[in-house]
Scaffold this active site. Structure first.
Site, PDB file in Angstrom:
ATOM      1  N   ASP A 166      -5.880  -7.364  -7.101  1.00  0.00           N
ATOM      2  CA  ASP A 166      -5.503  -7.243  -5.700  1.00  0.00           C
ATOM      3  C   ASP A 166      -4.247  -6.399  -5.569  1.00  0.00           C
ATOM      4  O   ASP A 166      -3.166  -6.807  -6.002  1.00  0.00           O
ATOM      5  CB  ASP A 166      -5.265  -8.637  -5.100  1.00  0.00           C
ATOM      6  CG  ASP A 166      -6.513  -9.502  -5.206  1.00  0.00           C
ATOM      7  OD1 ASP A 166      -7.598  -9.017  -4.825  1.00  0.00           O
ATOM      8  OD2 ASP A 166      -6.403 -10.641  -5.695  1.00  0.00           O
ATOM      9  N   LEU A 167      -4.375  -5.241  -4.959  1.00  0.00           N
ATOM     10  CA  LEU A 167      -3.289  -4.264  -4.891  1.00  0.00           C
ATOM     11  C   LEU A 167      -2.009  -4.876  -4.309  1.00  0.00           C
ATOM     12  O   LEU A 167      -2.010  -5.409  -3.198  1.00  0.00           O
ATOM     13  CB  LEU A 167      -3.732  -3.085  -4.011  1.00  0.00           C
ATOM     14  CG  LEU A 167      -2.738  -1.913  -3.940  1.00  0.00           C
ATOM     15  CD1 LEU A 167      -2.623  -1.226  -5.296  1.00  0.00           C
ATOM     16  CD2 LEU A 167      -3.161  -0.924  -2.871  1.00  0.00           C
ATOM     17  N   ASP A 168      -0.901  -4.788  -5.058  1.00  0.00           N
ATOM     18  CA  ASP A 168       0.423  -5.242  -4.604  1.00  0.00           C
ATOM     19  C   ASP A 168       0.474  -6.739  -4.336  1.00  0.00           C
ATOM     20  O   ASP A 168       1.355  -7.217  -3.609  1.00  0.00           O
ATOM     21  CB  ASP A 168       0.866  -4.470  -3.349  1.00  0.00           C
ATOM     22  CG  ASP A 168       0.962  -2.977  -3.596  1.00  0.00           C
ATOM     23  OD1 ASP A 168       1.140  -2.581  -4.757  1.00  0.00           O
ATOM     24  OD2 ASP A 168       0.847  -2.203  -2.629  1.00  0.00           O
ATOM     25  N   GLU A 169      -0.474  -7.491  -4.901  1.00  0.00           N
ATOM     26  CA  GLU A 169      -0.523  -8.933  -4.646  1.00  0.00           C
ATOM     27  C   GLU A 169      -0.230  -9.755  -5.898  1.00  0.00           C
ATOM     28  O   GLU A 169      -0.246 -10.982  -5.854  1.00  0.00           O
ATOM     29  CB  GLU A 169      -1.915  -9.339  -4.107  1.00  0.00           C
ATOM     30  CG  GLU A 169      -2.308  -8.718  -2.796  1.00  0.00           C
ATOM     31  CD  GLU A 169      -1.679  -9.424  -1.603  1.00  0.00           C
ATOM     32  OE1 GLU A 169      -0.847 -10.337  -1.796  1.00  0.00           O
ATOM     33  OE2 GLU A 169      -2.024  -9.046  -0.461  1.00  0.00           O
TER      34      GLU A 169
ATOM     35  N   GLY B 217       0.795  -1.223   0.000  1.00  0.00           N
ATOM     36  CA  GLY B 217       0.000   0.000   0.000  1.00  0.00           C
ATOM     37  C   GLY B 217       0.825   1.269   0.000  1.00  0.00           C
ATOM     38  O   GLY B 217       2.001   1.257  -0.369  1.00  0.00           O
TER      39      GLY B 217
END
Lengths: 305, 305, 305, 305
Positions: B247-250, B222
């Site tokens: 999915d953020l940063d995943e 994040g």
């Protein structure tokens, strides 16, 4: 504000194996920054004809921040002069500036207990570096919840104590640990010790405890970090040496490092590659702690490496 | 099972600047492992007098796992032979073994759009490496929500489009992005682009999107990773290039690296040191993607680097 | 004994772009070690209500060695106080201890000329870091024996001078260089400048000259280090930033680093991978020199990084 | 053209400790590149229902260069099938393409003799990794010109032989070495063995010999590299694992690495920091050699790591 380590003025153990000259002392000072601290401190030292070998200083804010200093000096008849030196530092640093300090004869090695389980890579590296006179500590004992490493430890001439884990109630084992440690050690090293220490134990032990966690914290907190790393598909795995607090894997970080891995590495391969990083990182952290190079500042460390 | 990149058989753009010889092709194969795959594949290639320049293979389990292979070969009259080659690979790999493959003429550089915001370190590194012919891609355009880097981009002879962010509703800006990208690019690079892409955009863009995150993921997911790193007191900061998913940063990690920092570094210092890692990591990820060295396998990547 | 850099007391250039606070000064001291130096020095500073921001010290031998110290401090009305400070340091450090010192207002950036040839990776990295305010220097000019980088340099707002090489007799070109440099710069950086400087030029320039050599010195001295590295089959290639002396590639080393290569890398690949190391190493060396972190000691350097 | 290691077809030792599955074989092929080699080779393997686990290939020039390939495969009843496999490879690779090959059952660990002197860091690391089943070799013996490490070696259950150096005439000691090695080992490792081997010994030993040199070759060839490194003022020290040839420190390099040092490190400190690199580099080189990952090509190595 407390300092990383407290060594009583009456400490008078015979010097163990160490690679540091016999006449060196370390002086760690910390507190609120102010004009004139270094002048006051170095004037005290030069009044005793001390020769400053190294001096490192860090101020976390030029305007009104916190001040940290590590000074190593040589002095003739150091042991005899310590009481006078302490009295003057009390006067010129504590009273005048409100600073805290630790003064220690570096020829007196810190005494350490190493906790291990079945894995011996971190343990063996510490024992071997100690034998090579690379680690200026006295290894007072090795404690394990398994008997596996007993013979190896004793072949280095170090006492080994087997204290089995006894299920979820750790209190009996921890009571035994505390009996063994009491007045015998200045710090504890968890060399891949696979038991979680209770807050009670940490408090009663009353000495700094250094742990090696097998990940690059704060990634992969808790159990099974290599399996988690494999699951996430990271391209580096790491290790973190930190002071133990009640919050698991959340204590002040002393040192970290990583090694490159690839998609072809299994979780077992990650553990193997990581083991090399773990032992290197833990050995550096123990050395720096032994030489008074690490100062705790809340949940951070200042490392004068 | 889909492959990382799909290049239509009809692709016939003129070769741009590239440091790869004109007659090379890459063949990526993946699917369930079986005996005889490599023999079948290499027999097809040798039937066309192809000369294999490099061949890398990975099987995630010797007993019944998944199989990944990257083969680079040279062949006379490559473009003319591609339809025949494809027909044979369909026969001998797809029908017989149920494998998926991508076959691509490496002399045809992939077309990329770079998204940036105000920071130019990653962007400039890509532009410069492209000009040095170190990155075999066609940079079709740079898109930014700020006008700051317009002049720099155009000095490299690359079109620049300013598409301002318009508050929380991204739909207008994203529609403009999609208009610009449509049929013009084979992948997208987010070079410290400070806007989060909607799932809708990711799906409609229909091409791989590579992001650089300014931390060693999964640590500090994040916003504000350097501030978080300072807060935690880590001794290394890192960067992670990954494919963007909803999915953020995943998303699947392509490449990571770290740099050593100390207690004396402020959060601003961490950002500065980290910037050097970010640009290095992103450039490697883009190069590897451009050369078909990265194969996606669920949320993991196989990198034949 | 002379110090790395001499800045005349009358220096009063307006401060350029810099990331350092306006009121900081650096004080470099070196000479024979003795008891009381630090106390004398810090007493002078505290007499002026200076606040010490950082203090690093190195003694190459606890018994009678050489002493090196870098102190950074803040002080109100610094410029006005400099003459008094100098008088006191002359009294308490030079007269009493026979030490040499350099005192410099860090808000006054050092002026530098960058020499380049055709390769722009080191040059561009310096220009970009300067624009990012990561390098506290004034880039007075870029000089090249080729016109290739002229446009790029001027796009950063820096003057560019083309001084062609004129065969084996360098005297005319070097005379032109000296005219350009005279009184305009405090040091020179050779950013992959492919001409060897004459001893005469080095002497007449009268300022430190930093070179980047594209190997891990002392391996592969002289021309063509990447070809030599390929020939020898090394597994790492490196770069070395050093002060220039009359002996080619033999001057005091400031910084070095390496990158991993493999059998599959051609000499061209080595040059490409090495270029990333060259620009990183040179940028660090220039930053450290600019911030007075490098002290010369014979053919060695003390780097307070 | 000869290959790195020759293992006679009659080799039938029982498998020792190893971390590799019992049914794997390695096939190393090298020679002049040609179209169809990989197809021929994989067709032979697939005719035996071999499953290819990994396949790495390198061609030093797409047009008419040399070809190197390492294939690892699993096969049922491997030992029984080896004679047939060899006959087919003789037919399809040697006769048809003029290639050389080595085929080896990876479940049969290579036998190694380790030579050491007084320093035990490299020796201990090899013994420990072997005990951890990280090194798939049989350590047949340790030979030293000093008795110091005897007890340590034997505590790992490995035979130790003390063969004292007897002045400048090495012939008697080397004759004893040859008697001990004869038919007992597949390669030799010099783990900081401080004696120079004669060309005669190297020839008569008839097996690959791996040495660890305590510098980043070709810097600091010969004796005392750490003292030379201190004298030159380098900022990194390194180690190099290489095959031994008659030319001291000039043999093909297998692996290298470095560690950062500073002006504050004495020559003793360099030796200490370097020791960590030496043991890491040597362990990697021994592992790669043991797993047939290293192919010699003149004075170069191809490392399929």
């Amino acid at each position: 504000m407390t300092l990383t380590q407290h060594v009583p003025a009456s400490a008078a153990r015979p010097a163990g194996k160490t690679n540091r000259p016999g006449h060196q002392a370390s002086l760690i000072v910390q507190g609120a920054d102010a004009t004139g601290i270094v002048a006051a401190l170095t004037t005290v030292l030069s009044g005793h004809s001390a020769n400053i070998v190294s001096l490192d200083q860090y101020s976390d804010n030029p305007q009104g921040g916190a001040f940290f200093q590590r000074t190593v000096f040589t002095m003739d008849a150091l042991q005899a002069a310590l009481p006078d030196l302490r009295a003057e530092l009390d006067e010129h640093l504590v009273k005048k500036f409100g600073l805290a300090y630790t003064l220690r004869d570096l020829s007196v090695p810190k005494r350490v207990a190493i906790f291990a389980s079945k894995s011996d890579h971190c343990l063996l590296d510490l024992l071997w570096r100690h034998r090579q006179e690379q680690l200026p500590v006295d290894i007072a004992m090795v404690i394990s919840n398994h008997p596996d490493v007993a013979e190896e430890v004793r072949s280095f001439g170090i006492p080994f104590f087997h204290v089995p884990s006894m299920g979820p109630d750790k209190s009996a084992a921890e009571a035994e640990h505390l009996r063994l440690l009491k007045d015998n050690v200045d710090f504890v090293v968890l060399a891949r010790y696979m038991q979680i220490l209770s807050g009670d134990f940490i408090e009663q032990a009353g000495v700094p405890i250094i742990n090696i966690h097998h990940s690059f914290l704060p990634a992969f907190i808790g159990a099974g970090p290599y399996a988690k790393a494999k699951e996430r598909g990271v391209k580096l795995v790491g290790a973190t040496a930190h002071y133990v607090t009640e919050d698991l894997d959340e204590g002040p970080i002393i040192e970290q490092d990583v090694v490159r891995v690839s998609h072809a590495d299994t979780a077992t391969d990650l553990a193997r590659r990581g083991a090399d990083v773990e032992r290197a990182v833990l050995s550096r952290a123990v050395l720096w702690h032994a030489e008074d190079r690490v100062v705790r500042n809340g949940n951070h460390t200042i490392v004068f490496a």
